[in-house]
Structure formats: structure tokens, C-alpha cells
Write a protein that holds these residues in place. Structure first.
Motif, short mmCIF file in Angstrom:
data_model
loop_
_atom_site.label_atom_id
_atom_site.label_comp_id
_atom_site.label_asym_id
_atom_site.label_seq_id
_atom_site.Cartn_x
_atom_site.Cartn_y
_atom_site.Cartn_z
N LYS A 123 0.83 14.28 -12.61
CA LYS A 123 0.97 13.50 -11.37
C LYS A 123 0.34 12.13 -11.57
CE LYS A 123 -1.44 13.32 -6.92
NZ LYS A 123 -2.47 12.36 -7.36
N ILE A 124 0.99 11.10 -11.04
CA ILE A 124 0.38 9.76 -11.02
C ILE A 124 0.99 8.99 -9.86
CG2 ILE A 124 2.00 8.69 -12.65
CD1 ILE A 124 -0.64 7.32 -13.81
N SER A 125 0.15 8.31 -9.09
CA SER A 125 0.62 7.71 -7.84
C SER A 125 1.38 6.41 -8.05
CB SER A 125 -0.57 7.46 -6.91
OG SER A 125 -1.22 8.68 -6.59
N PHE A 126 0.82 5.50 -8.81
CA PHE A 126 1.44 4.19 -9.05
C PHE A 126 1.34 3.88 -10.55
CE2 PHE A 126 -0.56 4.16 -4.86
CZ PHE A 126 0.50 3.78 -4.04
N PRO A 127 2.33 4.26 -11.33
CA PRO A 127 2.21 4.10 -12.78
C PRO A 127 1.75 2.71 -13.21
CG PRO A 127 4.14 5.40 -12.25
CD PRO A 127 3.59 4.92 -10.95
N ILE A 128 2.40 1.66 -12.69
CA ILE A 128 1.97 0.28 -12.93
C ILE A 128 1.86 -0.41 -11.58
CG2 ILE A 128 2.47 -1.94 -14.03
CD1 ILE A 128 2.02 0.10 -16.13
N ILE A 144 -4.35 7.74 -10.66
CA ILE A 144 -3.76 6.74 -9.77
C ILE A 144 -2.80 5.82 -10.51
CG2 ILE A 144 -4.24 4.85 -8.17
CD1 ILE A 144 -5.19 7.57 -7.19
N SER A 145 -3.22 5.30 -11.67
CA SER A 145 -2.40 4.29 -12.33
C SER A 145 -2.67 4.28 -13.82
CB SER A 145 -2.69 2.91 -11.73
OG SER A 145 -1.93 1.91 -12.35
N PHE A 146 -1.60 4.04 -14.60
CA PHE A 146 -1.78 3.78 -16.03
C PHE A 146 -2.41 2.41 -16.23
CE2 PHE A 146 2.16 6.54 -16.47
CZ PHE A 146 1.48 7.64 -16.96
N VAL A 190 -12.21 8.33 -5.29
CA VAL A 190 -12.41 7.98 -6.70
C VAL A 190 -11.16 8.39 -7.46
CG1 VAL A 190 -14.00 8.09 -8.64
CG2 VAL A 190 -14.84 8.58 -6.34
N GLY A 191 -10.63 7.48 -8.27
CA GLY A 191 -9.41 7.78 -9.00
C GLY A 191 -9.44 7.21 -10.40
N TYR A 192 -8.54 7.71 -11.21
CA TYR A 192 -8.44 7.26 -12.60
C TYR A 192 -7.39 6.17 -12.75
CZ TYR A 192 -11.13 11.32 -14.22
OH TYR A 192 -12.12 12.24 -14.45
N THR A 193 -7.80 5.03 -13.30
CA THR A 193 -6.90 4.00 -13.80
C THR A 193 -7.15 3.88 -15.29
OG1 THR A 193 -6.88 2.76 -11.72
CG2 THR A 193 -6.29 1.56 -13.71
N GLY A 194 -6.10 3.96 -16.08
CA GLY A 194 -6.29 3.92 -17.53
C GLY A 194 -6.82 2.57 -17.99
N ILE A 195 -6.06 1.51 -17.72
CA ILE A 195 -6.44 0.15 -18.12
C ILE A 195 -6.27 -0.75 -16.92
CG2 ILE A 195 -5.92 -1.80 -19.63
CD1 ILE A 195 -4.88 0.18 -21.70
N ARG A 196 -7.32 -1.54 -16.60
CA ARG A 196 -7.23 -2.46 -15.48
C ARG A 196 -7.40 -3.89 -15.97
NH1 ARG A 196 -11.05 -2.79 -10.09
NH2 ARG A 196 -12.64 -3.16 -11.67
N GLY A 197 -6.52 -4.78 -15.51
CA GLY A 197 -6.59 -6.20 -15.85
C GLY A 197 -6.81 -7.03 -14.60
#
Length: 586
Positions: free
Chosen positions: A388-393, A358-360, A330-337
Motif C-alpha cells: 500500500k502507498i498513498s501518494f507514490p510521487i 505515504i510516498s516514494f 507519522v508516515g514513511y517517505t522514501g526520499i524527500r526533496g
């Protein structure tokens, strides 16, 4: 005698017609509800409220206090329900074993002109809550407030445009406290509706699903809400939302603490069905897709509060129940499109300080009967911050047509990454090839057109601005425009591999176009460029560039009234491929 008869008749009307009182001077009927928790009181309140809704010709007022009901409350057309004051905490309706809904369970209903304002609607906090460490079945699955629904046969059949038949219109939910108390599914669910306004509400404590969810809905405005402690996404566009004539607006909302419960449920279900669990990365503001179109996401704040600088609780519970080490399912993505097109993301603030960040932002092609690839996307003037963030975009299979605007543009954003990027290449924008099976054939999708300009990056760990991650060892990005990006205030345009035509943003001055072509380290071609108009008429002579990290060029075109295109021929050995690229100037 006459007065006594009138009095008796009036008393009978109260009992038969709804058990509510209305002053001759009042504009809204004030319901005669009773506080208390006994079964008799709950049944009485349910009858009073439901009868008032069924017979309402004026607004209905919930008096001050907390009033419990039993079963579902069925909403009708042309109904306004108000609280006693502008403070929604003053007037409360507590549901015990059913939602407040427009649906009767007897087929699709049509509801128009529904207005809910200024009161609290909540599930009783003593109702059973799902916990995947204790339960195998999610028993109670109702939403708290349900405006429309998608029948099970349609939802299991995946997306189909034919299902988008509007049955709800002119809906307002404003200045409410909607608190599911972690019971059921979503807090507020909207489906098959148009002209819907959800504004200035507190959307709290969903069950397993989102704070606000929408399906097959147009003309939706989600403005100024606080959405907090959501089981899955904070605000979620499921599928089939938006149109050119009736777009979706998600503006000035605060989304706080999401992915609180669904990830563990999903992992548990996969294990029960003996399927390898995959990661759950739904966004604070989320498009699931496909066919979410014409969406504007502006001025929102997505952040963590209770979980700031903490791991997601479900990862720790997965470790405890299943003996998994260092679980990151389970990870955090800020905004997903995902499955979104014709969308703008402007002036949002995304702050994710968690070891499970995980990702912005993520953009993803989505296939469910039909497919929607991200295109006509603008990401502009946003502020992204993390430790820490794995894949910003991340971009998976971003399509475009033969115009610059149809691609994905990421410009004038600020990225602040105070900690590590725990991936090998430490790339800001990771573009990935995606596969889908269409018509029985495995189909590969890359990203046609990506523009990355004017972004400010503050980080000690970013090493590459853009890189491709392929499946077939072929370029993942067809055309990439770069320009005016900075890393710690210094010019920055380092790129990774598997990028085809990389163009340093050209400029125009006094009839001369200057720019540059960059080579990713996996590109072994020689390149010839030429400026032509849209009819293919040459405006310059071909110019062959020497392979290098950057080859500058100068073009002096003969101008015409038609749009200009840059023709790029890439040649490896005897194989040459020519493509037309829109000429993007600044």
C-alpha cells in the motif's frame, strides 16, 4: 646517572603531556587507556584522550578494548584518531554525558584537517532515553559526533545566506561504528563545513533526530554508509547545503528503518502547546530546505527491516496515550526533496512495505526567510516498490524557468505497487498547489514544467499517471510532457484534472515534427499551436486543434540556427493566453 635522569624526564612527560605512550618505530601514538566503568577510570581516560588530541603532532591510536570517558571530547585541527585495526569494533570509546565535538561552548571554533577512522564511538546504552509516553521534556539533546554547529540565534532565525560562514574544512569520518544507542539527537551532525567525506561507516540508533545531518555545508560526500534505526531521517540535508562549485554527493548508502522516534515527540509537543498536530513525513534520505542546491543522490537503497510490513510504532503509541483511533500522524517517505534545486536522483532502490507508507518521493517548495522551489530536478532509473502507498510521487509548488531542463523530469523509473493506493483518483504523480506568505501577501505556487517519460508501472490500482490538486480550481501544472510510459507493459498516459498544456512527447523524423495535445477533463479551452524560434519568428503557420482526449499534430518547420519553441494559445470564450514551451523531441 645520565640514563636515570632521561628515564625520569620521560616519565614526567607522559604524566604531564597526555599520559600516552609512543614507540620510536610507530607512526601513531597508542593511548594508554584503561578498561572499566568507575568514575576514576572515566576521568583518567578523558584526560589521556583529550591531552593527546590537544598535543597531537602525529596520529593517535585507540587500543583494542572498550574505554569509557566522561564529559565532552573536544576535537582540534590537524588531528587523526585511529582504531588499533581495520575492524572498528576492536577499539571503542564510550561517551557518558557529553559528545565528541569540535565545539568548546565558548564561541565558534575553526577546525581543519580532522581524520577519524577505524574505531567505535558510542553513547553508553544505560544513558536516559526520551520516551514521549513517559516524558514531557527531551533533556539530553547532544549529538554523538558533532563537526561544527549552528548557533541557537541563527537556527531560530531561519535560513539566511549570511550565516554560511565556513569554519570547518577537510574532514574525514571513515570506517567507523557510530552508535548513539537512541540517546540524544543525531548520530553525526555536520555544520558550516566544506570538503567533508563520510564513508563506509555504520551510523546506528540516533536519538530523536537523524543518522547524518548537514547544515550550511558544501563539498559533502556521504558514500557507502549503513544508516539504521534513525529517530527521524536517515540522511538529512537541513538547509543551505551545496553549491555549483562544491556539490553534495549521497552515494551507495543503505538507509534502513527511519522515523522511529521523532513523530511521537512532535505530536506530544503539539498537544502540549495546544496546536493541532500535523503529519511527520520526513524521508529516509531527506532535504528539509531551503537552499539545498547541486545535490546528487545515486545508487542508494532505502528500505525497512525491523519494521517491514509493520505499522510505525509511534502511531500505535499515539493511539494508546491520546485515545486516537487509527492514528496516521507519522508516515514513511522514501526520499524527500523539500527546498531543493539542481538535483539528480538516479539508480536508487526504495522499498517501503508498511501500512504507513505515504510516498516514494516528495518534492516541496520551502520558505524560511528565503524560498526554494524544486527545479532542475532529474529522477531517473530508480526502482520503487511497496504494498500500500498513498501518494507514490507528490510535488508541491515545483517552479521552473524557460528551459526544459529547469523543470522536474521523471523518466525511466520502475514502479511496483503490489497493494492499494488508498486515494480517490489513485494517481501515480500527484501535483499540488502550494501557498506561502511572501512580503505579507498570500502567494500561490504551481508547477511550471513537468516531464514524465519512459516509466514502467506494475500495479492493478494505478488509474491516472498525473493529476493536479488545486486550491483555487485553476491548473496546477503549466506544461506537462508525456510519452512512452507503460502500465503492466501496455502504453499508459491517462491523466487527471487541472493540467494546462499536456503534450504527448513529439518526435522528429525527416524534417517533420509529430506529436499530440491532450486535454485534462477540467480544461475547456481550444488550443492553437505554432512553432517559432527564440526571437519569435514564425517557422510554421498557426494550427488550431479540436478539443479531445488527444489531438495529434504535424508540423513542417522552416529551420533556423536558433532554438525552437512551441507557442501554445489557449482560448476560453474571448480570453486567450499564449505561452512559449520548449520543444522537447525524441
Amino acid at each position: 646517572m645520565k640514563n636515570k635522569i632521561l628515564l625520569l624526564l620521560g616519565f614526567a612527560m607522559v604524566l604531564i603531556g597526555g599520559l600516552f605512550l609512543q614507540s620510536n618505530q610507530a607512526k601513531a601514538a597508542v593511548l594508554n587507556l584503561k578498561p572499566g566503568v568507575t568514575p576514576e577510570i572515566r576521568i583518567y581516560n578523558t584526560q589521556v584522550l583529550q591531552n593527546a588530541i590537544n598535543q597531537s603532532k602525529t596520529a593517535i591510536t585507540i587500543p583494542k578494548g572498550n574505554f569509557e570517558v566522561t564529559g565532552s571530547i573536544i576535537l582540534k585541527s590537524n588531528v587523526t584518531i585511529l582504531g588499533a585495526s581495520t575492524n572498528p569494533a576492536d577499539s571503542k570509546i564510550t561517551l557518558n554525558n557529553g559528545p565528541m565535538t569540535t565545539e568548546t561552548g565558548k564561541g565558534i571554533t575553526t577546525v581543519n584537517n580532522l581524520n577519524l577512522r577505524n574505531f567505535t564511538l558510542q553513547y553508553n546504552p544505560t544513558m536516559p532515553k526520551y520516551d514521549f509516553t513517559k516524558h514531557n521534556i527531551h533533556v539530553y539533546q547532544n549529538n554523538l559526533l558533532e563537526i561544527g554547529s549552528v548557533p541557537k540565534a541563527e537556527s531560530t532565525a531561519n535560513y539566511n545566506a549570511a550565516y554560511k560562514k565556513i569554519t570547518k574544512s577537510n574532514i574525514t569520518v571513515q570506517n567507523m561504528i557510530l552508535n548513539a544507542n537512541q540517546v540524544g539527537s543525531s548520530v553525526l551532525s555536520v555544520a558550516k563545513a566544506t570538503n567533508v567525506k563520510i564513508a563506509n561507516n555504520q551510523i546506528l540508533n540516533s536519538g530523536l533526530q537523524g543518522g547524518i545531518t548537514a547544515s550550511y555545508t558544501d563539498g559533502l560526500q556521504i558514500d557507502g554508509n549503513t544508516v539504521k534505526n534513525s529517530g527521524r531521517s536517515g540522511i538529512s540535508l537541513y538547509q543551505g547545503n551545496g553549491s555549483a562549485k562544491s556539490p553534495i554527493y549521497i552515494r551507495n548508502n543503505k538507509v534502513i528503518d527511519w522515523m522511529e522516534r521523532y513523530g511521537g515527540y512532535h505530536y506530544n509537543a503539539a498537544k502540549a502547546n495546544k496546536v493541532a498536530p500535523d503529519m511527520m513525513l520526513d524521508g529516509g534520505i531527506d532535504s528539509y530546505g531551503p537552499a539545498n542546491n547541486y545535490v546528487s543522490v545515486t545508487g542508494n537503497n532505502v528500505s525497512l527491516q525491523n519494521n517491514n510490513n509493520k505499522r510505525i510504532a509511534d502511531n500505535q503509541k499515539i493511539e494508546q496515550k491520546w485515545g486516537v483511533k487509527n492514528a496516521q500522524y507519522v508516515g514513511y517517505t522514501g526520499i524527500r526533496g523539500s527546498g531543493i534545486a539542481h538535483a539528480t536522483y538516479q539508480n536508487n532502490v526504495v522499498t517501503i512495505n508498511s501500512p504507513d507508507a505515504i510516498s516514494f518521493m516528495t518534492f516541496n517548495l520551502r520558505l524560511r526567510n528565503t524560498y526554494t522551489a524544486p527545479k532542475y530536478i532529474l529522477v531517473e532509473n530508480n526502482k520503487f516498490t511497496s504494498q500500500k502507498i498513498s501518494f507514490p510521487i507528490r510535488i508541491f509548488g515545483g517552479a521552473s524557468e524557460n528551459t526544459l531542463a529547469s523543470g522536474i523530469t521523471i523518466r525511466k523509473n520502475t514502479f511496483t505497487i503490489n497493494g492499494d493506493i488508498p486515494t480517490y483518483y489513485k494517481t501515480l504523480i500527484d501535483v499540488r498547489e502550494k501557498t506561502e506568505t511572501i512580503g505579507g501577501k498570500l502567494t500561490y505556487f504551481g508547477t511550471s514544467l513537468l516531464t514524465v517519460t519512459g516509466n514502467k508501472i506494475n500495479s492493478k490500482n494505478v488509474k491516472q499517471l498525473v493529476a493536479g490538486t488545486p486550491i483555487r480550481k485553476l491548473p496546477v501544472v503549466n506544461t506537462l510532457y508525456l510519452g512512452q510510459n507503460t502500465l503492466n507493459t501496455k502504453p499508459f498516459q491517462n491523466i487527471g484534472g487541472y493540467l494546462d498544456s499536456v503534450i504527448q512527447l513529439p518526435s522528429y523524423k525527416k524534417g517533420v515534427i509529430t506529436g499530440g495535445i491532450m486535454w485534462s477533463f477540467t480544461d475547456q479551452s481550444t488550443k492553437t499551436i505554432q512553432l517559432k524560434d527564440s526571437a519569435g519568428k514564425a517557422l510554421t503557420k498557426p494550427l488550431t486543434l479540436k478539443k479531445g482526449a488527444l489531438a495529434n499534430f504535424t508540423l513542417k518547420p522552416t529551420y533556423s540556427a536558433k532554438p525552437k519553441l512551441l507557442w501554445i494559445t489557449s482560448k476560453v470564450g474571448k480570453t486567450a493566453v499564449t505561452k512559449k514551451v520548449p520543444l522537447y523531441l525524441f
